[in-house]
Design a protein around this motif. Sequence first.
Motif, short mmCIF file in Angstrom:
data_model
loop_
_atom_site.label_atom_id
_atom_site.label_comp_id
_atom_site.label_asym_id
_atom_site.label_seq_id
_atom_site.Cartn_x
_atom_site.Cartn_y
_atom_site.Cartn_z
N GLN A 178 -22.28 8.56 11.96
CA GLN A 178 -23.43 9.15 12.02
C GLN A 178 -23.71 9.07 13.35
OE1 GLN A 178 -25.17 4.57 11.53
NE2 GLN A 178 -24.73 4.50 9.50
N ALA A 179 -22.57 9.50 13.79
CA ALA A 179 -22.29 10.24 14.98
C ALA A 179 -21.18 11.67 14.90
CB ALA A 179 -22.59 9.25 16.03
N ALA A 180 -21.40 12.62 15.70
CA ALA A 180 -20.59 13.62 16.04
C ALA A 180 -19.66 12.73 17.03
CB ALA A 180 -21.23 14.64 17.05
N GLN A 181 -18.95 12.31 16.95
CA GLN A 181 -17.86 11.47 17.32
C GLN A 181 -16.36 11.18 16.18
OE1 GLN A 181 -19.77 7.78 18.32
NE2 GLN A 181 -18.40 6.72 16.78
N VAL A 182 -15.12 10.61 16.84
CA VAL A 182 -13.79 10.30 16.20
C VAL A 182 -14.28 9.06 15.61
CG1 VAL A 182 -12.14 10.31 16.29
CG2 VAL A 182 -12.73 11.87 17.19
N TYR A 183 -13.78 8.22 14.89
CA TYR A 183 -13.73 6.90 14.01
C TYR A 183 -12.93 6.42 13.67
CZ TYR A 183 -19.19 7.47 13.31
OH TYR A 183 -20.29 8.02 13.81
N GLU A 184 -12.44 5.56 14.49
CA GLU A 184 -11.01 4.41 14.05
C GLU A 184 -11.56 3.21 13.25
OE1 GLU A 184 -8.02 4.34 16.27
OE2 GLU A 184 -8.18 6.29 16.20
N LEU B 292 0.59 -1.39 0.00
CA LEU B 292 0.01 -0.18 0.04
C LEU B 292 0.59 1.15 -0.08
CD1 LEU B 292 -2.93 -1.33 2.62
CD2 LEU B 292 -3.00 -1.28 0.33
N ASP B 293 0.49 2.45 -0.79
CA ASP B 293 1.10 3.57 -0.55
C ASP B 293 1.06 3.80 0.81
OD1 ASP B 293 -1.19 4.44 -0.20
OD2 ASP B 293 -0.90 6.56 -1.54
N ARG B 294 0.35 3.69 1.95
CA ARG B 294 0.34 4.16 3.06
C ARG B 294 -0.17 3.14 3.93
NH1 ARG B 294 -3.78 9.61 2.67
NH2 ARG B 294 -5.33 8.71 1.05
N ASN B 295 0.08 3.74 5.95
CA ASN B 295 -1.03 2.83 6.25
C ASN B 295 -2.03 3.17 7.39
OD1 ASN B 295 0.81 0.52 5.87
ND2 ASN B 295 2.51 2.00 6.88
N THR B 296 -2.21 4.51 6.63
CA THR B 296 -3.15 4.75 7.71
C THR B 296 -3.85 6.01 6.27
OG1 THR B 296 -1.79 4.87 9.13
CG2 THR B 296 -3.28 6.80 8.97
N VAL B 297 -5.31 6.49 6.67
CA VAL B 297 -5.82 7.04 5.56
C VAL B 297 -6.83 8.31 7.31
CG1 VAL B 297 -7.12 7.23 4.49
CG2 VAL B 297 -6.03 6.56 3.61
N THR B 298 -6.77 9.73 6.87
CA THR B 298 -7.28 10.28 7.50
C THR B 298 -7.79 11.49 7.11
OG1 THR B 298 -5.14 10.46 9.02
CG2 THR B 298 -6.97 12.35 9.47
N LEU C 238 -4.90 -1.53 7.36
CA LEU C 238 -4.68 -0.14 6.69
C LEU C 238 -5.99 1.01 7.40
CD1 LEU C 238 -5.10 2.25 4.78
CD2 LEU C 238 -6.85 1.71 3.34
N LEU C 239 -5.28 2.05 8.64
CA LEU C 239 -5.70 2.43 9.53
C LEU C 239 -6.45 3.74 8.75
CD1 LEU C 239 -6.42 2.49 13.04
CD2 LEU C 239 -4.79 4.14 12.32
N LEU C 240 -7.95 3.21 8.74
CA LEU C 240 -9.04 4.66 8.66
C LEU C 240 -9.21 5.65 9.68
CD1 LEU C 240 -11.33 2.28 6.09
CD2 LEU C 240 -9.43 3.56 5.38
N MET C 241 -9.29 6.76 9.42
CA MET C 241 -9.47 7.45 10.80
C MET C 241 -10.70 9.00 10.36
SD MET C 241 -5.91 7.83 12.62
CE MET C 241 -6.55 9.04 14.12
N GLY C 242 -11.46 9.08 10.92
CA GLY C 242 -12.76 10.52 10.56
C GLY C 242 -13.00 10.57 11.78
#
Length: 369
Positions: free
Chosen positions: A258-264, A129-135, A280-284
Amino acid sequence: QDYFHQLLCTTESEEFIVPVWAIGARAILDFPDQLDFSTCPVKYTTQKTLLVHNVGNRPACYELSTQSPFSVTPAMGTLDVGDAVEVAVEFRPLKTGDHSRSLTPLCFVPGEDTHTILHARAVDAHIRLDRNTVTLEKTYITMSNSATVLIHNRSDITARFQWKAVDTEEQEEQLRQRWYHRIYQQQRHKLYSFLKEREVDITCRERLALLNHTFQSEVAKIRGDPMLLDDDIFSLVPKEGEIMPKCSAEISVFFTPQAAQVYERTVYCDISGRENRLPLLLMGEGLGPRVHFHFEELNIGEVFVRVTHRYEAYLINKGPIEAPFKLIPPTTAMGSCFTFLPQEGIVAPEKLQAIRVSFCPTIRGEFEE
């Protein structure tokens, strides 16, 4: 079949024995002593072809036998005298490292048994993968944001990929087992409810047969399920596909909070050529409506008890999404003296909602609510 006999020769002075052997016709399959696959990508099928020749003087019925991670096709056949057949030997390892097995022909007629040593070394291919984390950018609930991630295939193979929610096949199998149990209980409950509602009288054996039939149908669906990633918050497109040698694939990552919170979330790319799935870690972060009153404090001042006083407040929505609101009823003695209308509703984006406030105090004294 071989034959043996002893010929007894007698003279005037002595006796002696002459042994006589006759070697019967037999099939002899000509195999190489060794087949070396050299270095091969893991979780990828590499194929080599063997030419099997019957150099004997009798037709050969044979069965070829080997062990995983090697396989052979066709595994059974018949060869006339002097004939040859091409046999495909495949190597598909699930683990890196050296692998050695024996390829053995089992002849069904007397003949010369032989075997071929199969050897190969499985390694990880140059795929990453070109990166391990996507924010992803902060996103209002009910809205969506996206980013991209690349899968680089720098190897010489066509790599097939699938996005998964777990990092091992063992965990997938555990999920399947839990699904099997849940489906069995559901089918059992449905069947008994159906029979009870219609007052159908059948034997216990017939009940079990019905239950088993429906359960096996559901199990077949689960077995055929590739267990691709299925998530309401993060989704990847495409979920599966192929990447040609020396090429890259672009994967779109969509974030729909779906809610006002941090997702990982950690998702995994199961791809041929790599033993372990690529994490691959996804953050939002999800954002709620941007709503506030046009003032933070209302100073009522001195007022008479048991006299109704009226005020007005404005609920302003400065965000791009609708803002549902609902009054939390007050529980204090003075709080019960207030009335708010409307008590619930929706403020449209970039709009405001007037809230009428009525206050009729029943007790004297200073207060703060």
